[in-house]
Scaffold this active site. Structure first.
Site, mmCIF file in Angstrom:
data_model
loop_
_atom_site.group_PDB
_atom_site.id
_atom_site.type_symbol
_atom_site.label_atom_id
_atom_site.label_comp_id
_atom_site.label_asym_id
_atom_site.label_seq_id
_atom_site.Cartn_x
_atom_site.Cartn_y
_atom_site.Cartn_z
ATOM 1 N N LYS A 133 38.042 15.396 18.761
ATOM 2 C CA LYS A 133 38.439 14.094 19.448
ATOM 3 C C LYS A 133 38.258 14.134 20.970
ATOM 4 O O LYS A 133 37.081 14.544 21.216
ATOM 5 C CB LYS A 133 40.095 15.111 19.869
ATOM 6 N N SER A 214 48.912 14.119 18.898
ATOM 7 C CA SER A 214 48.190 13.238 19.637
ATOM 8 C C SER A 214 46.739 13.170 18.822
ATOM 9 O O SER A 214 45.308 12.317 18.987
ATOM 10 C CB SER A 214 48.090 13.633 21.237
ATOM 11 N N SER A 238 50.482 18.649 17.679
ATOM 12 C CA SER A 238 48.978 18.243 17.565
ATOM 13 C C SER A 238 48.380 17.966 16.715
ATOM 14 O O SER A 238 47.111 17.283 16.667
ATOM 15 C CB SER A 238 48.947 17.267 19.059
#
Length: 584
Positions: A133, A214, A238
Site C-alpha cells: 500500500k 482504504s 481497512s
C-alpha cells in the site's frame, strides 16, 4: 518473449473481449447490478483471462505453486515479474489498483534467481512478487505518498520495517498499490479507493460500487492476479473490508504484532499492518515474514512470549477441515448478524450450517457486552460516541489527536520536502484545490472537503482529559465486549463468527487492538459483489484464527459449495472511472 512483446500480447488479450462490450452495456442499462451472464463466464472463468506464463497458468496460482515452478526451473523470478507486469498492463486501465511499478524489479529478480541457482532459497516468499500500500515507505525509486501529491518527491529515511522484512525474506517488491487518500483520514464523506495521486480504484467484481478501502488497491490487485500478495494497513476496517469486497483473505493482526515504523500513520493506538492473499496459507506466509519486535515501534515489545518461535511461525497452525470437529464458535446475532443484508445473511448461515456439519458447535446469541450502546445500528461510524453526545466515548476523538502527532513524527524524518506538519498538508490542499478538493463540494470524491484534516488540526495534538477518557472507554468497552462474548459456560469459545460486510463488525476489534481474519464466503446475487465471513478473538490469538480460517477454507473447497472465492465477473467494466462517493 521479451517484456514489450508480452505487453503487446496482453493488449490484444484485452481486445478479444471487446466483441462482448455491447452485450455488457445493454445488460447494465437494464440492471445496474447484473450477476448472471452465461455469455460472460458465470461458470467461474474470468472475463479477462490472464495469458499463460511460459505455459504455466499463473492466474489464481498460490505461493506454493509458484515456488514449485521456481524450484523445478520451469519459471524464474524474472518470468514472474514479466508476467505480472503484463497482467498489470492488461487490466490496470480498468481497475487502477497499482499506482506505481518498481523500475528495479527485473534487476532484483535476476539477483534472486542467481541466489536460487547457487542453492540459497530464503523461504516460501523467495522471488515472489508483491505490492505494498502506498503509505508503506520504501527506500528506492518508488514514491511513498498516501495518495497525496503533497508527498510526491519526498525521500524516506529507510524502508518501513515490514517492507525491510519482506525483502529480507526474499520477496520481490513489484510496486505500490493505490489507496484511499490519507487512509480515509482526510474527510468524513469520501469515495473509497480514490486519491489525487492515483485516481479511483475499482473492484473487478462490480466497477460501479464501493471497492473497499482504504487498502483498496492492495485488495483489488491480489484479487485479479496483478501480484501474488500485498500488504495493507488497518485502523478500522481497512484490511478486512477490501479483502471481503475482492474475495480474498485478509489478516488484520493484533496491534503490536507488526511494526508500524515507516508507515504513514493515523493512530498508534489502532494502526496495524496486515496481509492480503488469495488463500489463508498465502496470507499466513506473509504474516510470518513481517511480524516481530522492532525497536522503532515500542508497541511491538508487548508481543514477547506471545508469538510462535522458530522458522515455521504461524504457518504451523494451518490445518484442514478436520480441525473443526469439536470447535465451538459464537454467533453474536444481535450485535452484528441482524444488521446485515438479509440475502447475504441467509447465505452466510448456510455456510455456518456447513461448518456445523463438520463437527463444530455453534452458540447463537453470545453478544458483545453493551452492544446496544457502543455499536451503531445503521452503519459503521467511528464518531458514534459523539453522536450519542459523548465525545469522551468516541474513537474519532482519539484518531484526531493521534493523527496530528503521529503524522508530524513521520514527516520529521523525510528529506526533500517542505511538508512537515498537518498544517502544511492542509495548506497544500488549499493551494491545490483543483486536484486535492480542499473545500466542500470542490471535488466529487470528497463532498466534505478535508473536514477530518481540519478537525485533527483543531486539536493541535493536545491529549486532554476528553482524549484520555476516550482512550480508556474505547479500549476497555471493546475488549470487555469481545472477551465476554467469547465466554460461554466457563470456557472460552474458539472464535466469534461475524459477517464482514457489516461495517460495525470491524469497530470493536479495531478499538480493542484485537486481531481479525476475513475469508471469502460468496457473491451477492444482485450486485455480484463478494461478501465474507470473519473470525475475531482476543489479543495475539492469530494462531487460533489461522487454524480455524484454514479449516473453514478447506471445508469450502472440498465441499464444492458456492460459498467461497470465485473470480471477478468485471461487471460494468466499460463504465467511466469516476469517484464512487456514497456508492454501496
Amino acid at each position: 518473449m521479451v517484456l514489450w512483446q508480452r505487453a503487446v500480447a496482453a493488449l490484444f488479450a484485452c481486445h478479444f473481449v471487446d466483441a462482448r462490450d455491447a452485450l455488457v452495456d445493454s445488460q447494465l442499462l437494464k440492471n445496474p447490478y447484473p450477476y448472471h451472464f452465461p455469455e460472460l463466464g458465470s461458470n467461474g472463468t474470468s472475463l479477462f483471462p490472464m495469458p499463460l506464463c511460459h505455459g504455466f497458468r499463473l492466474e489464481e496460482a498460490t505461493i506454493d505453486e509458484l515456488q514449485a515452478q521456481l524450484t523445478s526451473g520451469r519459471l524464474t523470478s524474472v518470468d514472474l515479474v514479466e508476467c505480472y507486469t503484463e497482467r498489470i498492463f492488461q487490466t490496470n486501465g480498468y481497475v487502477n489498483a497499482v499506482s506505481q511499478t518498481n523500475p528495479d524489479a527485473l534487476k532484483i529478480a535476476r539477483a534472486l534467481d542467481v541466489e536460487r541457482a547457487r542453492g540459497r532459497v530464503r523461504g516460501p516468499l523467495h522471488g515472489i512478487p508483491f505490492l505494498v500500500k502506498d503509505n508503506i515507505a520504501t527506500r528506492d525509486r518508488l514514491e511513498t505518498t498516501a495518495g497525496s501529491w503533497a508527498l510526491q518527491g519526498s525521500v524516506v529515511p529507510r524502508d518501513a520495517h515490514v517492507a525491510y522484512k519482506l525483502r529480507k525474506a526474499g520477496a520481490l517488491l513489484l510496486g505500490k498499490a493505490a489507496m484511499s487518500e490519507w487512509a480515509e483520514m482526510r474527510t468524513t464523506d469520501y469515495s473509497q479507493g480514490y486519491s489525487a495521486f492515483a485516481g479511483q480504484s475499482r473492484s473487478a467484481y462490480n466497477f460501479t460500487v464501493n471497492p473497499g478501502g482504504s487498502s483498496s488497491g492492495s485488495g483489488i490487485a491480489v484479487s485479479i492476479n496483478q501480484a501474488a500478495f500485498a500488504l495493507g494497513t488497518e485502523t478500522d476496517g481497512s484490511v478486512v473490508q477490501p479483502a471481503e469486497r475482492n474475495a480474498i483473505v485478509g489478516i488484520k493482526p493484533t496491534v503490536g504484532l507488526t511494526s508500524r515504523a515507516g508507515v504513514i500513520p493515523i493512530s498508534s493506538h489502532q494502526d496495524s499492518v496486515g496481509t492480503l492473499g488469495k488463500t489463508v496459507r498465502d496470507a499466513t506466509y506473509v504474516l510470518d515474514a513481517i511480524y516481530g519486535i522492532d525497536k522503532r515501534d515500542n508497541y511491538t515489545f508487548v508481543q514477547r512470549g506471545k508469538t510462535p518461535r522458530g522458522r515455521r511461525g504461524y504457518s504451523q497452525f494451518l490445518t484442514d477441515k478436520t480441525a473443526l470437529k469439536g470447535a465451538v464458535f459464537g454467533i453474536p446475532w444481535n450485535s452484528y448478524w441482524k444488521l446485515g443484508e438479509p440475502s447475504q445473511i441467509s447465505q452466510l448461515l448456510e455456510l455456518v450450517d456447513l461448518i456445523k456439519s463438520a463437527g463444530a458447535t455453534i452458540v447463537n446469541g453470545t453478544e458483545i457486552t453493551n452492544y446496544e450502546t457502543i455499536i451503531p445500528r445503521d452503519r459503521w461510524d467511528w464518531d458514534w460516541g459523539s453522536r450519542r453526545g459523548y465525545a469522551n466515548e468516541s474513537e474519532y476523538t482519539i484518531m484526531k489527536v493521534d493523527f496530528y502527532n503521529d503524522l508530524r513524527a513521520y514527516l520529521s524524518e523525510l528529506e526533500n520536502t517542505n511538508i512537515r506538519s498537518l498544517e502544511d498538508v492542509v495548506q497544500y490542499n488549499y493551494d491545490n484545490s483543483g486536484t486535492e478538493g480542499a473545500s466542500p463540494h470542490a471535488h466529487p470524491a470528497w463532498a466534505a472537503g478535508q473536514d477530518s484534516l481540519l478537525a485533527s488540526l483543531a486539536t493541535k495534538g493536545i491529549q486532554n482529559e476528553t482524549y484520555w477518557q476516550a482512550v480508556s472507554f474505547c479500549r476497555s468497552s471493546s475488549r470487555k465486549g469481545i472477551n465476554d462474548a467469547l465466554s460461554y459456560r466457563n470456557r472460552q469459545l474458539d472464535g466469534l463468527l461475524v459477517p464482514t460486510d457489516v461495517g460495525q463488525t470491524w469497530m470493536m476489534p479495531a478499538q480493542a487492538g484485537y486481531p481479525m481474519i476475513s475469508i471469502p464466503a460468496g457473491l451477492n446475487v444482485e450486485s455480484g459483489m463478494p461478501f465474507g465471513l470473519a473470525i475475531m478473538h482476543t489479543a495475539f490469538s492469530e494462531a487460533k484464527l489461522i487454524r480455524y480460517a484454514s479449516a473453514i477454507e478447506d471445508l469450502q473447497n472440498s465441499s464444492g459449495t458456492n460459498y467461497r472465492r470465485t473470480q471477478p465477473q468485471w461487471l460494468g467494466y466499460r463504465r467511466r472511472n469516476l469517484p464512487l462517493a456514497n456508492a454501496t
